[in-house]
Write a protein that holds these residues in place. Structure first.
Motif, PDB file in Angstrom:
ATOM      1  N   ARG A  62       0.819  -1.233   0.124  1.00 37.78           N
ATOM      2  CA  ARG A  62       0.193  -0.175   0.017  1.00 37.78           C
ATOM      3  C   ARG A  62       0.922   1.145   0.112  1.00 37.78           C
ATOM      4  O   ARG A  62       1.695   1.345   0.909  1.00 37.78           O
ATOM      5  N   VAL A  63       0.507   2.259  -0.684  1.00 43.66           N
ATOM      6  CA  VAL A  63       1.226   3.452  -0.817  1.00 43.66           C
ATOM      7  C   VAL A  63       0.227   4.456  -0.625  1.00 43.66           C
ATOM      8  O   VAL A  63      -0.838   4.787  -1.380  1.00 43.66           O
ATOM      9  N   GLY A  64       0.629   5.454   0.362  1.00 50.22           N
ATOM     10  CA  GLY A  64      -0.627   6.382   0.880  1.00 50.22           C
ATOM     11  C   GLY A  64      -1.635   5.615   1.536  1.00 50.22           C
ATOM     12  O   GLY A  64      -1.834   4.668   1.833  1.00 50.22           O
ATOM     13  N   GLU A  65      -2.816   6.684   1.160  1.00 46.17           N
ATOM     14  CA  GLU A  65      -4.024   5.973   1.975  1.00 46.17           C
ATOM     15  C   GLU A  65      -4.984   5.332   0.640  1.00 46.17           C
ATOM     16  O   GLU A  65      -5.896   4.410   0.952  1.00 46.17           O
ATOM     17  N   ALA A  66      -4.605   5.450  -0.623  1.00 47.04           N
ATOM     18  CA  ALA A  66      -5.581   4.954  -1.494  1.00 47.04           C
ATOM     19  C   ALA A  66      -4.743   4.074  -2.643  1.00 47.04           C
ATOM     20  O   ALA A  66      -5.584   3.436  -3.501  1.00 47.04           O
ATOM     21  N   CYS A  67      -3.398   3.986  -2.825  1.00 49.05           N
ATOM     22  CA  CYS A  67      -3.040   2.991  -3.739  1.00 49.05           C
ATOM     23  C   CYS A  67      -2.401   1.803  -3.229  1.00 49.05           C
ATOM     24  O   CYS A  67      -1.771   1.685  -2.380  1.00 49.05           O
ATOM     25  N   VAL A  68      -2.576   0.660  -4.222  1.00 50.05           N
ATOM     26  CA  VAL A  68      -1.959  -0.609  -3.780  1.00 50.05           C
ATOM     27  C   VAL A  68      -1.354  -0.791  -5.038  1.00 50.05           C
ATOM     28  O   VAL A  68      -1.766  -0.965  -6.260  1.00 50.05           O
ATOM     29  N   VAL A  69      -0.160  -1.342  -4.971  1.00 51.70           N
ATOM     30  CA  VAL A  69       0.812  -1.889  -6.116  1.00 51.70           C
ATOM     31  C   VAL A  69       0.306  -3.256  -6.615  1.00 51.70           C
ATOM     32  O   VAL A  69       0.090  -4.086  -5.921  1.00 51.70           O
TER      33      VAL A  69
END
Length: 301
Positions: free
Chosen positions: A9-16
Motif C-alpha cells: 500500500r502506498v499512501g491511503e488509496a493506492c495498492v501496487v
C-alpha cells in the motif's frame, strides 16, 4: 530487486499491482487507486534530503501545470518507505496501449501508415507546444518513442507525452537550456562543443521520431556520425526512398525538422504541428499523394 512489491500500500488509496519498467532514475508501477482505478506510479531510485526529493518531484508539478490532453496527467505525489529507504513518487494516468515504440512495432508489413503516423505527430506537437509556450519556454530535452504513450479513445488514436524528468526552462536571454537526452534523438547543437538546446532542439527530436515512424529506420543510425559528425552531417536519406507512401509535402516537413541548423528548422512545436495539420487537411481534400494500403497489424494499440 524492485523498490516496491505487489500488494504494498502506498499512501491511503493506492495498492501496487506490478512493475511496468524502469530507467536510470526511476521505476514505474501499475497501481490501483481505490477511487480512480488503475494508475501508473513513478518511484525515484535516488534518495536525498527533503529539498532534493522535492526537486525530483518537480516533474510532477510541471506535468500538473501543463494540463493538456496530449500530456500525461498527474494525480498525486508524496514519499513512501521502500526496501532501500524513503523515496519520492507520483501517480499519473495509466495508458494500456504502451509506448510509441510498441505502437510502431505492432505493424508487421512495413512502417506505420502515413495517416496514423502524422496523427500521432500532430498530437505530440500539440502537447509539446504547451511547454514551449511557457514564459520562459520549457524544453523537454528527451523526446523519444519510449516516453510517448499511445492508446485509443472515442476519436481514435491518442498520444500523450510523459517523462518530463529532464525538462528545463530555457535561459530568458539566450533561449537555451543545457543539452541532455538520448543520443540518437539529440539535436546537433546539443552534441557539438557542449552547446545548449532550445525549442528548435525539441523539434529536431520530433523530426527523428517522425522519420523513424515513416521509414522504420533512424535518420542517422551510425552513432559515431551522430556524435562527431553533427557539425558537418549531410541530409539523411529522403524518407520516400524507404516508404513510397511519403509524399513530397510530408518529406519536406520532416527534413526541415531535421535540419542541422536550428535557425532553419521550425522554431517550436506549435509551428511544426501547424505544418503537419495543414498537410492533413490537404490530404483530406485529395490534394496530397494517395497512400498505399496500410500493412497488417498484430494487434490494436
Amino acid at each position: 530487486m524492485h523498490l516496491l512489491s505487489a500488494g504494498q500500500r502506498v499512501g491511503e488509496a493506492c495498492v501496487v499491482e506490478r512493475p511496468l519498467g524502469q530507467g536510470a532514475y526511476s521505476e514505474v508501477y501499475r497501481v490501483r487507486h481505490r477511487i480512480l482505478g488503475r494508475l501508473a506510479m513513478k518511484v525515484f531510485k535516488r534518495v536525498g534530503t527533503f529539498d532534493e526529493t522535492r526537486r525530483l518531484l518537480g516533474e510532477a508539478v510541471l506535468l500538473s501545470q501543463l494540463g493538456h490532453p496530449n500530456v500525461v496527467r498527474v494525480f498525486d505525489a508524496g514519499t513512501v518507505p521502500t526496501r532501500s529507504g524513503e523515496r519520492g513518487w507520483f501517480t499519473m494516468e495509466y495508458v494500456a496501449g504502451g509506448n510509441l515504440d510498441d505502437f510502431r512495432q505492432s505493424y508487421t508489413a512495413g512502417p506505420v501508415p502515413v495517416d496514423d503516423a502524422v496523427e500521432v505527430l500532430v498530437q505530440v506537437c500539440a502537447g509539446l507546444a504547451v511547454a514551449h509556450q511557457e514564459d520562459p519556454p520549457v524544453v523537454h530535452r528527451d523526446l523519444t518513442p519510449w516516453n510517448i504513450l499511445v492508446g485509443t479513445g472515442p476519436r481514435g488514436l491518442r498520444a500523450r507525452i510523459g517523462d518530463f524528468g529532464l525538462a528545463r526552462s530555457v535561459d530568458p536571454v539566450s533561449g537555451l537550456a543545457p543539452g541532455d537526452g538520448t543520443l540518437a534523438f539529440m539535436p546537433p547543437e546539443a552534441l557539438r562543443f557542449g552547446a545548449g538546446t532550445s525549442t528548435a532542439g525539441d523539434v529536431y527530436s520530433v523530426g527523428v521520431i517522425a522519420y523513424l515512424l515513416l521509414t522504420d529506420v533512424l535518420p542517422y543510425p551510425d552513432v559515431a556520425l551522430t556524435t562527431f559528425g553533427a557539425a558537418r552531417r549531410v541530409a539523411p536519406v529522403a524518407p520516400a526512398r524507404f516508404n513510397r507512401a511519403v509524399d513530397h509535402g510530408l518529406e519536406r516537413i520532416v527534413l526541415r525538422a531535421l535540419d542541422p541548423e536550428p535557425a532553419r528548422r521550425f522554431r517550436d512545436a506549435a509551428e511544426l504541428g501547424a505544418e503537419l495539420a495543414a498537410w492533413q487537411r490537404e490530404r483530406s481534400t485529395g490534394r496530397a499523394t494517395p497512400d498505399q494500403a496500410p500493412p497488417e497489424r498484430r494487434h490494436t494499440a
